[in-house]
Design a protein around this motif. Structure first.
Motif, PDB file in Angstrom:
ATOM      1  N   VAL A   1       6.423 -45.752 -26.843  1.00 17.26           N
ATOM      2  CA  VAL A   1       5.516 -45.046 -27.746  1.00 17.26           C
ATOM      3  C   VAL A   1       5.007 -45.988 -28.835  1.00 17.26           C
ATOM      4  O   VAL A   1       3.816 -45.965 -29.198  1.00 17.26           O
ATOM      5  CB  VAL A   1       6.211 -43.815 -28.363  1.00 17.26           C
TER       6      VAL A   1
ATOM      7  N   TRP B   1      17.967 -44.208 -23.369  1.00 17.15           N
ATOM      8  CA  TRP B   1      16.692 -43.629 -22.966  1.00 17.15           C
ATOM      9  C   TRP B   1      15.786 -43.402 -24.171  1.00 17.15           C
ATOM     10  O   TRP B   1      14.580 -43.677 -24.115  1.00 17.15           O
ATOM     11  CB  TRP B   1      16.918 -42.312 -22.225  1.00 17.15           C
TER      12      TRP B   1
ATOM     13  N   CYS C   1       7.238 -49.328 -16.952  1.00 16.54           N
ATOM     14  CA  CYS C   1       6.562 -49.212 -18.248  1.00 16.54           C
ATOM     15  C   CYS C   1       5.983 -50.546 -18.702  1.00 16.54           C
ATOM     16  O   CYS C   1       4.813 -50.623 -19.093  1.00 16.54           O
ATOM     17  CB  CYS C   1       7.548 -48.696 -19.301  1.00 16.54           C
TER      18      CYS C   1
ATOM     19  N   PHE D   1      12.066 -44.977 -24.754  1.00 17.26           N
ATOM     20  CA  PHE D   1      10.899 -44.149 -25.052  1.00 17.26           C
ATOM     21  C   PHE D   1      10.277 -44.546 -26.389  1.00 17.26           C
ATOM     22  O   PHE D   1       9.045 -44.555 -26.533  1.00 17.26           O
ATOM     23  CB  PHE D   1      11.282 -42.663 -25.073  1.00 17.26           C
ATOM     24  N   THR D   2      11.127 -44.876 -27.370  1.00 11.96           N
ATOM     25  CA  THR D   2      10.622 -45.289 -28.680  1.00 11.96           C
ATOM     26  C   THR D   2       9.818 -46.574 -28.582  1.00 11.96           C
ATOM     27  O   THR D   2       8.746 -46.715 -29.188  1.00 11.96           O
ATOM     28  CB  THR D   2      11.785 -45.475 -29.673  1.00 11.96           C
TER      29      THR D   2
ATOM     30  N   PHE E   1       6.933 -41.511 -14.363  1.00  7.47           N
ATOM     31  CA  PHE E   1       8.250 -41.012 -14.775  1.00  7.47           C
ATOM     32  C   PHE E   1       8.694 -39.857 -13.871  1.00  7.47           C
ATOM     33  O   PHE E   1       9.844 -39.821 -13.417  1.00  7.47           O
ATOM     34  CB  PHE E   1       8.211 -40.549 -16.234  1.00  7.47           C
TER      35      PHE E   1
END
Length: 339
Positions: free
Chosen positions: A16, A8, A237, A12-13, A116
């Motif tokens: 971003v 996860w 995403c 997310f990295t 999300f």
């Protein structure tokens, strides 16, 4: 599918990092993107999305990679419908062309946060209540029928679309003073010891909140292809991250996607049928004994078949739309009466 917390964090990295790349590389220096630039970046984001599927394959296996690819293609195709509304909103607010990248990017960030939250709530219900698939399936079938009723999309209908501000934008105007016009690319300005919001921020709120409407059908659709929250969020995403570039790529080509609503209807209807069939296999309806017996004999479409079906529908939709737009005679402008 067991996803370690590191998985996860890695996702997310990546998200971003791509958002920062978008902001630093495109949005910070306001400019009007050219078609070639939008095409290159659209191809890059599509390549990254496909490549992530191979990463899923290497770590969790082909089954989950196929689920991801099917989910991403579905979400990407549904995001095309988002663009119709985005064009109407941006046109209604008369956002200067060079600042449209900024409002789209910040609107997408808001959409990612809402998606999300929706996905986590959906995963909770899917894991505990299999009957929820009846509701998801019925809603998608109803949405597919609504798409069919829209018929052939025309550029005139798109331009004639009227935007009505929603509750969030009206509340923003009610509780905060708004400047008369755009102040460059600023969203907040300070004047006479008082903070004002600009129409730029209103547009961002409008775009982000408008995505809630699309999440209502896209989230159930992807849960019809996979029940893994990690795959659902990853596919969502990557479909949204490429939306900004896709907007500028097909902004002038939307009128050629004449049969988009028919294609989306076939995809949503198929997934809705798949969800209802899955629910019947898991939970027999007490008042439909014969129907339950028939459903038990009907195999659920495999994820590989689902992926091929979705890709085939999109291919046929695109080709038929191009042929239709080529053969359709050009529309003549309305004659204005002479004084």
């Amino acid at each position: 599918m067991e996803v370690h917390v590191a998985g996860w964090l890695a996702l997310f990295t990546i998200v971003v990092a791509l958002l920062v790349l978008d902001f630093v590389g495109h949005v910070r220096a306001a400019h009007e993107p050219k078609i070639a630039e939008a095409a290159r970046w659209s191809a890059l984001y599509a390549s990254l999305a496909v490549a992530f599927g191979f990463l899923v394959w290497a770590i969790w296996g082909l089954r989950y990679a196929t689920e991801y690819w099917a989910g991403w293609v579905t979400e990407w195709s549904l995001s095309l419908d988002n663009l119709f509304v985005f064009i109407i909103i941006i046109s209604a607010f008369r956002v200067p062309r060079k600042y449209q990248q900024k409002v789209l990017l910040f609107g997408i960030v808001i959409a990612l946060v809402f998606r999300f939250l929706f996905i986590m709530v959906g995963a909770f219900f899917v894991a505990r209540f299999t009957w929820i698939f009846y509701i998801f399936g019925a809603f998608l079938i109803w949405t597919a029928i609504s798409q069919l009723r829209q018929g052939v999309t025309s550029s005139d209908e798109l331009e004639a679309g009227e935007y009505q501000e929603n509750t969030l934008t009206r509340m923003a105007r009610k509780f905060f003073p708004v400047t008369e016009g755009f102040v460059g690319g600023a969203m907040l300005v300070r004047r006479q010891h008082k903070t004002f919001i600009t129409p730029m921020l209103i547009v961002v709120i409008a775009l982000g909140s408008a995505d809630l409407m699309f999440a209502v059908d896209s989230i159930p659709a992807i849960f019809g292809l996979t029940k893994e929250p990690f795959i659902v969020f990853a596919a969502t995403c990557f479909s949204l991250l490429g939306l900004r570039q896709l907007y500028f790529l097909i902004d002038g080509l939307m009128e050629r996607l004449a049969f988009l609503h028919y294609g989306l209807a076939l995809i949503l209807g198929f997934i809705g049928f798949k969800l209802v069939l899955h629910a019947l296999h898991e939970n027999n309806l007490p008042f439909l004994n014969s129907g339950n017996e028939i459903a038990a004999q009907v195999p659920e479409p495999t994820i590989a078949f689902s992926l091929l079906y979705i890709v085939a529908v999109l291919f046929v939709t695109a080709i038929s739309s191009l042929i239709y737009s080529h053969l359709r005679p050009p529309q003549q402008p309305d004659a204005t009466p002479e004084p």
